[in-house]
Design an enzyme around this catalytic site. Structure first.
Site, PDB file in Angstrom:
ATOM      1  N   HIS A 277       0.813  -1.213   0.000  1.00 45.00           N
ATOM      2  CA  HIS A 277       0.000   0.000   0.000  1.00 45.00           C
ATOM      3  C   HIS A 277       0.856   1.276   0.000  1.00 45.00           C
ATOM      4  O   HIS A 277       0.347   2.365  -0.256  1.00 45.00           O
ATOM      5  CB  HIS A 277      -0.935  -0.005   1.211  1.00 45.00           C
ATOM      6  CG  HIS A 277      -2.252   0.663   0.971  1.00 45.00           C
ATOM      7  ND1 HIS A 277      -2.430   1.685   0.070  1.00 45.00           N
ATOM      8  CD2 HIS A 277      -3.476   0.441   1.528  1.00 45.00           C
ATOM      9  CE1 HIS A 277      -3.689   2.091   0.086  1.00 45.00           C
ATOM     10  NE2 HIS A 277      -4.351   1.348   0.962  1.00 45.00           N
TER      11      HIS A 277
ATOM     12  N   ASP B 203     -10.199  -8.330 -17.022  1.00 44.10           N
ATOM     13  CA  ASP B 203     -10.648  -9.395 -17.928  1.00 44.10           C
ATOM     14  C   ASP B 203      -9.438  -9.991 -18.638  1.00 44.10           C
ATOM     15  O   ASP B 203      -8.831  -9.344 -19.490  1.00 44.10           O
ATOM     16  CB  ASP B 203     -11.644  -8.802 -18.938  1.00 44.10           C
ATOM     17  CG  ASP B 203     -12.116  -9.824 -19.966  1.00 44.10           C
ATOM     18  OD1 ASP B 203     -11.749 -11.014 -19.870  1.00 44.10           O
ATOM     19  OD2 ASP B 203     -12.853  -9.413 -20.882  1.00 44.10           O
TER      20      ASP B 203
END
Length: 430
Positions: free
Chosen positions: A172, A374
């Site tokens: 992070h 995707d």
């Protein structure tokens, strides 16, 4: 909740065995032109003490790819790293004592794994991933490697149905959710045949304002015995809340506004704070549109922390529409507050957010990009965070697993003693 309890029990009786077939570093293809360059992090990267890994899994159906998912994604990862070259580097401490990225080109830890006895249907598309040991689905380097210096790790677990699970750990300090979404979509773009990322990555940390930062001693933390919460809000339930607000005010609100109001009030009622005690709602707001120089492909931390504080009794007694109004008012002040922070014109550091049991921290992952990745087989059936935390009450909004169209809330926001009351409060809206 009863259905999820039964699912959890069923999964606990299964022997979920994953074989890790290959583990290696994947370096940028073609080398790294900026090798050995050191890049400083931004003030927002440093602001909240974000030196930890975000853990997330995404489950995909089979079909579509010409080669094995692991092979295709490994090759695309190498190509994507040529564009995201800092991600192949390591976090180091500068001579000034600050963390920065050394662009060593060493690569990303990548694991190919197989769970050949199981399909997504056996596991209900991983709807309840935390009952499966996360070490099975997440990359876990050997102790001889210092993973705390790494920026990202990835695992592809292939299932007998042809489906697969992506397990990701990203640091992070270098990425926020939107940034990690950019990186995953870059890999997916290349898997689908594009020559490179559809959105070109932007490092440019100097575009982020750097006001004088105060570093007071952090408040003491308390460990809580949190229950795990999971609640699905179907579209009609969300729309009912939004429509009620619109009828009462002639204004519209977002799905986040509506569900944040419901979750906050339900939690405040459940945990039984003293009437005059403060109750806080904390949520990150994307500020990329306020930092124009960062560009659309900026993948560092670029959020401002919004905190709403009201007396507990007022939250508990307020109509949901009133709480939605508080949230919209806070969001409306974002530009002014961020500008004041950037100019150093603030008394209290907005990134020193309350983390006690009186505060609910809520994030929205529905639009950060995880649900759109995707690899040639369509969007993931489900996305789930895997982080454990016991020092603050935190929850995340996700898209419901396909084909459902609603919103899923997951989190650790109430202790076990308050779990039943929290569930009962939420039933009004589901």
């Amino acid at each position: 909740m009863e259905r999820h309890a039964k699912l959890k029990l069923a999964l606990m009786t299964m022997s979920f065995t994953v074989t890790k077939v290959a583990e290696e570093f994947v370096a940028p293809s073609g080398g790294t032109a900026a090798a050995e360059l050191s890049l400083p992090l931004s003030s927002l990267d440093h602001a909240m003490g974000l030196r930890f890994f975000v853990e997330v899994v995404a489950a995909y159906e089979g079909g579509g790819l010409l080669q094995s998912p692991a092979d295709a994604i490994r090759a695309a990862l190498a190509s994507a790293l040529a564009h995201y070259y800092p991600v192949a580097g390591r976090l180091v401490v500068s001579d000034e004592g600050e963390l920065e990225v050394a662009c060593t080109g060493e690569g990303v830890w990548f694991v190919e794994a197989k769970a050949s006895r199981y399909s997504l249907s056996d596991l209900r598309n991983l709807e309840f991933p935390l009952v499966i040991p996360k070490e099975e689905l997440l990359p876990c380097p050997p102790p001889s490697l210092n993973q705390h210096e790494m920026i990202l790790m990835m695992q592809v677990t292939e299932l007998k149905c042809g489906g697969f699970v992506i397990g990701l750990k990203f640091n992070h300090m270098v990425f926020d959710g939107v940034g990690a979404g950019h990186f995953l979509n870059a890999i997916a773009d290349i898997v689908r045949g594009l020559p490179g990322p559809a959105v070109e990555p932007v490092w440019l940390r100097k575009a982020i304002p750097a006001p004088p930062m105060r570093h007071p001693k952090p408040p003491p933390t308390v460990a809580y015995n949190f229950a795990r919460s999971l609640r699905d809000f179907p579209p009609h339930a969300v729309n009912a809340i939004k429509d009620s607000y619109a009828r009462g005010t002639s204004n519209r609100c977002t799905t986040f506004d509506a569900l944040a109001a419901v979750l906050w009030r339900s939690r405040v009622r459940a945990i039984g704070l003293e009437p005059e005690a403060d109750a806080h709602l904390v949520f990150p707001a994307n500020v990329r549109h306020l930092v124009n120089a960062a560009g659309g492909g900026y993948y560092g931390n670029c959020v401002y922390c919004m905190t709403i504080t009201k007396k507990s009794e007022r939250v508990a007694r307020a109509p949901v529409g009133e709480i939605v109004g508080w949230i919209r008012e806070a969001k409306g002040s974002l530009a002014a507050k961020f500008a004041a922070w950037a100019a150093g014109d603030f008394e209290e550091d907005p990134f020193r957010v309350p983390i006690g049991y009186d505060a609910l921290n809520l994030s929205d992952w529905r639009a950060v990009g995880f649900h759109e990745v995707d690899y040639g087989r369509g969007a993931p059936r489900c996305v789930a965070p895997l982080n454990d935390h016991c020092f603050f009450a935190g929850g995340i909004l996700l898209k419901q697993p396909a084909p459902e169209q609603g919103v899923r809330f997951v989190g650790q926001v109430v202790t076990k003693e308050h779990e039943e009351d929290f569930v009962q409060q939420l039933k009004e809206f589901v």
